[in-house]
Design a protein around this motif. Structure first.
Motif, PDB file in Angstrom:
ATOM      1  N   GLU A 354      29.636  11.674 -22.038  1.00  0.00           N
ATOM      2  CA  GLU A 354      28.618  12.396 -22.800  1.00  0.00           C
ATOM      3  C   GLU A 354      27.256  11.714 -22.798  1.00  0.00           C
ATOM      4  OE1 GLU A 354      29.778  15.168 -24.846  1.00  0.00           O
ATOM      5  OE2 GLU A 354      31.776  14.899 -23.999  1.00  0.00           O
ATOM      6  N   VAL A 355      27.014  10.844 -21.863  1.00  0.00           N
ATOM      7  CA  VAL A 355      25.683  10.233 -21.760  1.00  0.00           C
ATOM      8  C   VAL A 355      24.709  11.293 -21.234  1.00  0.00           C
ATOM      9  CG1 VAL A 355      24.352   8.586 -20.349  1.00  0.00           C
ATOM     10  CG2 VAL A 355      26.434   7.841 -21.539  1.00  0.00           C
ATOM     11  N   HIS A 356      23.480  11.281 -21.737  1.00  0.00           N
ATOM     12  CA  HIS A 356      22.460  12.206 -21.230  1.00  0.00           C
ATOM     13  C   HIS A 356      21.329  11.408 -20.595  1.00  0.00           C
ATOM     14  CE1 HIS A 356      23.505  15.628 -24.306  1.00  0.00           C
ATOM     15  NE2 HIS A 356      24.548  15.176 -23.645  1.00  0.00           N
ATOM     16  N   ILE A 357      21.037  11.714 -19.349  1.00  0.00           N
ATOM     17  CA  ILE A 357      19.924  11.071 -18.645  1.00  0.00           C
ATOM     18  C   ILE A 357      19.019  12.187 -18.154  1.00  0.00           C
ATOM     19  CG2 ILE A 357      19.269   9.634 -16.663  1.00  0.00           C
ATOM     20  CD1 ILE A 357      20.838   8.118 -18.821  1.00  0.00           C
ATOM     21  N   GLY A 358      17.774  12.173 -18.616  1.00  0.00           N
ATOM     22  CA  GLY A 358      16.907  13.304 -18.303  1.00  0.00           C
ATOM     23  C   GLY A 358      15.954  13.036 -17.159  1.00  0.00           C
ATOM     24  N   ASN A 359      14.902  13.850 -17.118  1.00  0.00           N
ATOM     25  CA  ASN A 359      13.988  13.807 -15.982  1.00  0.00           C
ATOM     26  C   ASN A 359      13.182  12.515 -15.911  1.00  0.00           C
ATOM     27  OD1 ASN A 359      12.763  16.353 -17.902  1.00  0.00           O
ATOM     28  ND2 ASN A 359      11.675  14.408 -17.854  1.00  0.00           N
ATOM     29  N   PHE A 360      13.026  12.037 -14.693  1.00  0.00           N
ATOM     30  CA  PHE A 360      12.249  10.828 -14.395  1.00  0.00           C
ATOM     31  C   PHE A 360      12.741   9.620 -15.176  1.00  0.00           C
ATOM     32  CE2 PHE A 360       9.643  14.600 -13.763  1.00  0.00           C
ATOM     33  CZ  PHE A 360       9.609  14.559 -12.384  1.00  0.00           C
ATOM     34  N   VAL A 361      14.040   9.504 -15.284  1.00  0.00           N
ATOM     35  CA  VAL A 361      14.658   8.314 -15.874  1.00  0.00           C
ATOM     36  C   VAL A 361      15.378   7.573 -14.756  1.00  0.00           C
ATOM     37  CG1 VAL A 361      16.391   7.469 -17.508  1.00  0.00           C
ATOM     38  CG2 VAL A 361      14.904   9.398 -18.127  1.00  0.00           C
ATOM     39  N   GLU A 362      15.140   6.244 -14.721  1.00  0.00           N
ATOM     40  CA  GLU A 362      15.769   5.401 -13.697  1.00  0.00           C
ATOM     41  C   GLU A 362      16.695   4.414 -14.384  1.00  0.00           C
ATOM     42  OE1 GLU A 362      12.863   3.364 -11.301  1.00  0.00           O
ATOM     43  OE2 GLU A 362      14.323   1.902 -10.574  1.00  0.00           O
ATOM     44  N   ARG A 370      29.276   5.546 -24.461  1.00  0.00           N
ATOM     45  CA  ARG A 370      29.451   6.954 -24.808  1.00  0.00           C
ATOM     46  C   ARG A 370      28.306   7.506 -25.661  1.00  0.00           C
ATOM     47  NH1 ARG A 370      34.536   9.788 -26.035  1.00  0.00           N
ATOM     48  NH2 ARG A 370      33.852  11.682 -27.089  1.00  0.00           N
ATOM     49  N   GLY A 371      27.777   8.639 -25.275  1.00  0.00           N
ATOM     50  CA  GLY A 371      26.804   9.340 -26.102  1.00  0.00           C
ATOM     51  C   GLY A 371      25.397   8.765 -26.088  1.00  0.00           C
ATOM     52  N   ALA A 372      25.138   7.733 -25.305  1.00  0.00           N
ATOM     53  CA  ALA A 372      23.766   7.206 -25.242  1.00  0.00           C
ATOM     54  C   ALA A 372      22.881   8.226 -24.515  1.00  0.00           C
ATOM     55  CB  ALA A 372      23.733   5.872 -24.522  1.00  0.00           C
ATOM     56  N   LYS A 373      21.583   8.234 -24.926  1.00  0.00           N
ATOM     57  CA  LYS A 373      20.672   9.228 -24.333  1.00  0.00           C
ATOM     58  C   LYS A 373      19.346   8.592 -23.948  1.00  0.00           C
ATOM     59  CE  LYS A 373      22.212  13.347 -26.880  1.00  0.00           C
ATOM     60  NZ  LYS A 373      23.173  12.888 -27.900  1.00  0.00           N
ATOM     61  N   ALA A 374      18.884   8.909 -22.765  1.00  0.00           N
ATOM     62  CA  ALA A 374      17.522   8.553 -22.347  1.00  0.00           C
ATOM     63  C   ALA A 374      17.015   9.801 -21.661  1.00  0.00           C
ATOM     64  CB  ALA A 374      17.539   7.361 -21.402  1.00  0.00           C
ATOM     65  N   ASN A 375      16.238  10.578 -22.371  1.00  0.00           N
ATOM     66  CA  ASN A 375      15.970  11.923 -21.867  1.00  0.00           C
ATOM     67  C   ASN A 375      14.710  12.108 -21.040  1.00  0.00           C
ATOM     68  OD1 ASN A 375      18.216  13.565 -22.312  1.00  0.00           O
ATOM     69  ND2 ASN A 375      17.803  13.615 -24.514  1.00  0.00           N
ATOM     70  N   HIS A 376      13.768  11.177 -21.165  1.00  0.00           N
ATOM     71  CA  HIS A 376      12.529  11.397 -20.392  1.00  0.00           C
ATOM     72  C   HIS A 376      11.880  10.086 -19.974  1.00  0.00           C
ATOM     73  CE1 HIS A 376      12.622  14.604 -23.602  1.00  0.00           C
ATOM     74  NE2 HIS A 376      12.765  13.536 -24.339  1.00  0.00           N
ATOM     75  N   LEU A 377      11.418  10.014 -18.731  1.00  0.00           N
ATOM     76  CA  LEU A 377      10.426   9.029 -18.305  1.00  0.00           C
ATOM     77  C   LEU A 377      10.738   7.609 -18.734  1.00  0.00           C
ATOM     78  CD1 LEU A 377       7.436  11.159 -19.559  1.00  0.00           C
ATOM     79  CD2 LEU A 377       7.954  10.769 -17.161  1.00  0.00           C
ATOM     80  N   ALA A 378      11.866   7.062 -18.339  1.00  0.00           N
ATOM     81  CA  ALA A 378      12.226   5.734 -18.845  1.00  0.00           C
ATOM     82  C   ALA A 378      12.855   4.891 -17.751  1.00  0.00           C
ATOM     83  CB  ALA A 378      13.197   5.876 -20.013  1.00  0.00           C
ATOM     84  N   TYR A 379      12.896   3.572 -17.998  1.00  0.00           N
ATOM     85  CA  TYR A 379      13.584   2.655 -17.081  1.00  0.00           C
ATOM     86  C   TYR A 379      14.522   1.762 -17.885  1.00  0.00           C
ATOM     87  CZ  TYR A 379      14.610  -1.169 -13.939  1.00  0.00           C
ATOM     88  OH  TYR A 379      15.276  -2.100 -13.188  1.00  0.00           O
TER      89      TYR A 379
END
Ligand code: UD1
Ligand code: CA
Length: 469
Positions: A354-362, A370-379
């Motif tokens: 259930e991890v969410h990795i969004g746009n322009f995330v490296e 579990r459940g960690a989120k990095a949804n935008h523009l991150a490293y």
């Protein structure tokens, strides 16, 4: 593989120049489905359990020898052919490496898609006391050696196109370039070859005449699948064979239930294993070894290498998942994870369920629970991220001090605001919050709000400078 107790020894001819590729790279090192042409042939030989695999090299020999690997260990041997005086001369160079008691299978390094089953049938046809030729009928046999038969159907000779009469040129059955023959018969025949022919070459195909003269049966094992005997001589032929191979790979996946939006826009350059109800949209490329769990959806134009994607995960379009071969570098995506669009997972990204990795995330060499989120523009690099962490837009782990890489630990339930810089080594304590725009250089206590930025001030009597008159 043994036939009547006889071991199989494979000779792969790979000394030719490949002029029509118009490339600096030796022809047999050009890649089909991500593997060098010659590597396909070596792997097929390995699949036959060959006792020895002897590769004849010449043009670009050092590169060719360095360019293939043999998973089976020590049986791979290179023999150089200098200069290249024809296919018969090529196999002559292998003679010292071939034990007398084996069946020799002759293959070409530029014919990558012959199936092991076909070669097993050819070896059966040889049977330890016959010369067996792999043949096929072409509507346009121009350029190939023709199978000349007697009135009773017995094979009498192979006549090369350039040496053939008008009548012989109408023969549609051609020699594929692949034969199986007992070494004890082959060796004396090779010693008798001459180059009195249209091309001034030592033709391997002349052994047929010697077999016939000696009363050794010559059997043609004819197949009807042109892909298995197709050679690569030009970029056009390479691309055509690549497509033929990919179509087969796509078909076999669809037969297992995988739903491909368009089998013509799909490429596997390695091994792809899929669970039930996997859907793959157009333009995706899979490299190395990739596993897609049950119900995984892959959006359009994703590139995925060396990764395990858990059940139900969704990889949105234009995502690049670039794992490495080692277990450490391999990428894991947990079940139910949502990745992309436009995400980049680099070697060693290990994402939990259930991890969410969004746009322009490296993400690089980092574990996200579990459940960690990095949804935008991150490293996030060289990091350990706990469960349910929320990692804000524009935030980065500064893991590299110019000489060494350090680890960032973000404990469970942390919220990192936007535009934060976490300078490693550093630990963000569980449940803590880091205010947006903070540059964090020291560990933060659990549960606290940590802010590390200049205080906001407002000057009410401040005036903008004015332009001097
Ligand atoms: C060969 C056959 C022909 C057959 C065709 C199938 C001969 C004389 N003719 O012709 O009957 O229909 O394959 O494709 O065998 N090589 C060397 N050293 C050499 C010459 C060639 O290693 O001195 C290698 C090439 O790199 C290639 C293979 O042998 O991998 C076949 O050589 P190629 O010149 O392509 O053979 P063809 O003339 O096409
Ligand atoms: Ca030739």
């Amino acid at each position: 593989m043994k036939q009547n107790g006889q071991a199989v020894d494979v000779v792969i001819m790979a000394a030719g120049k490949g002029t029509r590729m118009k490339s600096r790279l030796p022809k047999v090192l050009h890649r089909l489905a991500g593997r060098a042409l010659l590597q396909h042939v070596v792997d097929t030989a390995t699949g036959l359990n060959a006792r020895r695999v002897v590769v004849i090299t010449g043009h670009g020999a050092a590169d060719v020898e360095a360019g293939v690997v043999h998973p089976g260990g020590g049986m791979l041997q290179f023999v150089r052919q200098e200069p290249q005086l024809g296919t018969g001369h090529a196999v002559q160079q292998a003679v010292p490496a071939l034990p007398d008691d084996g069946i020799v299978v002759v293959l070409s390094g530029d014919v990558p898609l012959t199936q092991a089953d076909t070669l097993r049938a050819l070896i059966d046809a040889c049977g330890g006391d016959r010369l067996a030729l792999l043949t096929i009928a072409f509507d346009d046999p121009t350029g190939y050696g023709r199978i000349v038969r007697a009135a009773n159907g017995d094979v009498q000779a192979i006549v090369e196109h350039k040496d053939a009469s008008e009548a012989q040129r109408t023969i549609r059955e051609i020699y594929s370039g692949i034969m199986a023959v007992p070494a004890r018969l082959l060796k004396p025949w090779l010693a008798q070859l001459d180059n009195k022919n249209a091309q001034g070459e030592y033709y391997l195909t002349d052994v047929v005449k010697f077999a016939v003269a000696q009363g050794v049966p010559v059997v043609a094992h004819q197949i009807n699948d042109p892909v298995q005997v197709a050679g690569v001589n030009s970029p056009v032929q390479l691309a055509e064979l690549e497509r033929a191979h990919q179509q087969r790979a796509a078909r076999s996946l669809m037969e297992q239930g995988v739903r491909l939006a368009d089998p013509a826009r799909f490429d596997v350059r390695g091994e792809l294993r899929c669970g039930q109800d996997v859907e793959i949209d157009i333009g995706c490329i899979f490299h190395g070894s990739v596993e897609l769990g049950e119900g995984v959806k892959v959006g359009a134009h994703c590139v995925i290498a060396n990764a395990r994607i858990g059940a139900g995960a969704v990889i949105h379009p234009y995502t690049h998942i670039e794992g490495g071969f080692s277990e450490k570098d391999r990428i894991e995506v947990g079940s139910g994870a949502l990745i992309g669009p436009y995400a980049r997972l680099r070697p060693g990204a290990k994402l939990g369920e259930e991890v969410h990795i969004g746009n322009f995330v490296e993400i690089k060499a980092a574990t996200l629970a579990r459940g960690a989120k990095a949804n935008h523009l991150a490293y996030i690099g060289d990091s350990k991220v706990g469960e349910r962490v929320n990692y804000g837009a524009g935030s980065i782990t500064a893991n590299y001090d110019g000489a060494n890489k350090h680890t960032t630990v973000i404990e469970a339930d942390v919220h990192i605001g936007s535009n934060c810089v976490l300078i490693a080594p550093v630990t963000i304590g569980a449940g803590g919050t880091v205010g947006g725009g903070s540059t964090i250089t020291k560990d933060t206590p659990p549960g606290a709000l940590t802010v590390a930025r200049a205080k906001q001030i407002s000057l009410s009597n401040w005036k903008r400078p004015e332009k001097k008159k």
